[in-house]
Design an enzyme around this catalytic site. Sequence first.
Site, PDB file in Angstrom:
ATOM      1  CG  ASP A 167      -9.258  -0.263  -6.910  1.00 19.98           C
ATOM      2  OD1 ASP A 167      -9.457   0.863  -7.383  1.00 19.98           O
ATOM      3  OD2 ASP A 167      -8.581  -1.119  -7.479  1.00 19.98           O
ATOM      4  CG  ASP A 207      -5.982  -3.786  -2.014  1.00 23.32           C
ATOM      5  OD1 ASP A 207      -7.086  -3.221  -2.100  1.00 23.32           O
ATOM      6  OD2 ASP A 207      -5.096  -3.685  -2.882  1.00 23.32           O
TER       7      ASP A 207
HETATM    8  N1  GLY Z   1      -7.889  -3.539  -6.410  1.00 27.15           N
HETATM    9  C1  GLY Z   1      -7.020  -3.710  -7.519  1.00 27.15           C
HETATM   10  C2  GLY Z   1      -7.713  -4.106  -8.746  1.00 27.15           C
HETATM   11  O1  GLY Z   1      -8.919  -4.056  -8.851  1.00 27.15           O
HETATM   12  O2  GLY Z   1      -7.014  -4.476  -9.673  1.00 27.15           O
END
Ligand code: GLY
Length: 385
Positions: A167, A106
Amino acid sequence: MNLIDQDRIWLEETLKKFIGKMEWVSEKSRDKIPATTVNGVHDDRSAGADTWTADNGLSWWTNGFWGGILWQLYHETGRERYSEIAGISEKKLDQCFTDYYGLHHDVGFMWLPTAVADYKLTGNEESKKRALHAAGLLAGRFNPAGKFIRAWNDGADKDTRGWAIIDSLLNIPLLYWASEETKDPRYRQIAMLHADMAMNIFIRPDGSSNHIVEFDPENGDVVKTYGGQGYENGSSWTRGQSWALYGFVISYRHTRKKDYLDTAKRVANYFAVNIPEDGLIPVDFRQPKEPCWMDDTAAAIAACGFIELSKEVEEWDREIYFNAAMKLLKALTDNHCDFTENSDGMLTHCSGAYHMAEHHVNLVYADYFLLEALLKLKGNDYFMW
Ligand code: GLY
């Protein structure tokens, strides 16, 4: 697409309320990095040395979105106070590089809305270095056997070496940016290998997306899928559908590879037919009727995806995607938006995951994507991804 008069008035009024609220919230929370609210007050993921490396501390995946809101406001209003406050959280995040162990895939969510935005909007060379450093870390998570970017780090009882999640499509724009900036194609090549993998392995024949796919990290074979933050394996976690929808449009925008546009359309069509009558989005499209958990984050992210998709498709397809975005945004602002002084947050019905104990809370990225979508409608968003 041009807005009809009634919608233009709605947009002007909503942006006025959003920006008016951010005037005082930005001052009140200027030294924080908020993720949610507690009794209406922003929490602070940067507080306390003991939280530097914890998963919910300074390296928490949403820690770029506070900066993202401020950079969108700076871009919209030109007011220096927003860039100044955004700079506070950007500098705090430097500690994550030193601590290293808290970082994960992330890094795109963390440094695109902070350092890349700062560099692109002000030319800050320190920010460029931060963002290139983050891009190197993301590229380093690529597994050539399975052609995926590894998502998370191992938990106490979890081996996640082979885990990829949908994601990541919103993290790989950091790699597109790094190639565009350095003219070195390696970052973009990794991003496209990952996007190709997601297109072929995550997206199901009906246009819905898995959340998690586990690969054998040695030979790249698919081992299994998981329901992840959705209801169960094989279900349809709505935020994951939104990451897929917006993510493939973004990959198309950077690469012009038509397969990504076609995939975005398939995911968008699946999402659009599943939007409930009232326009409010559940946590999972395949969850039981009760309890009726909702997730505003999915709606706000999908709205951004639908608007961007409507700009990329042929004339005759534009309206359907644009109207889907309008339906989602109006449902949010009519029903789930708190513009009062009772809370530091805006959207009220966000859910981190279906099986989490807490539902219908504020989440900073819901507010970020709502602002991004509203500014897109106005034709004045800063393109963050
Ligand atoms: N990227 C983690 C979520 O969307 O919760």
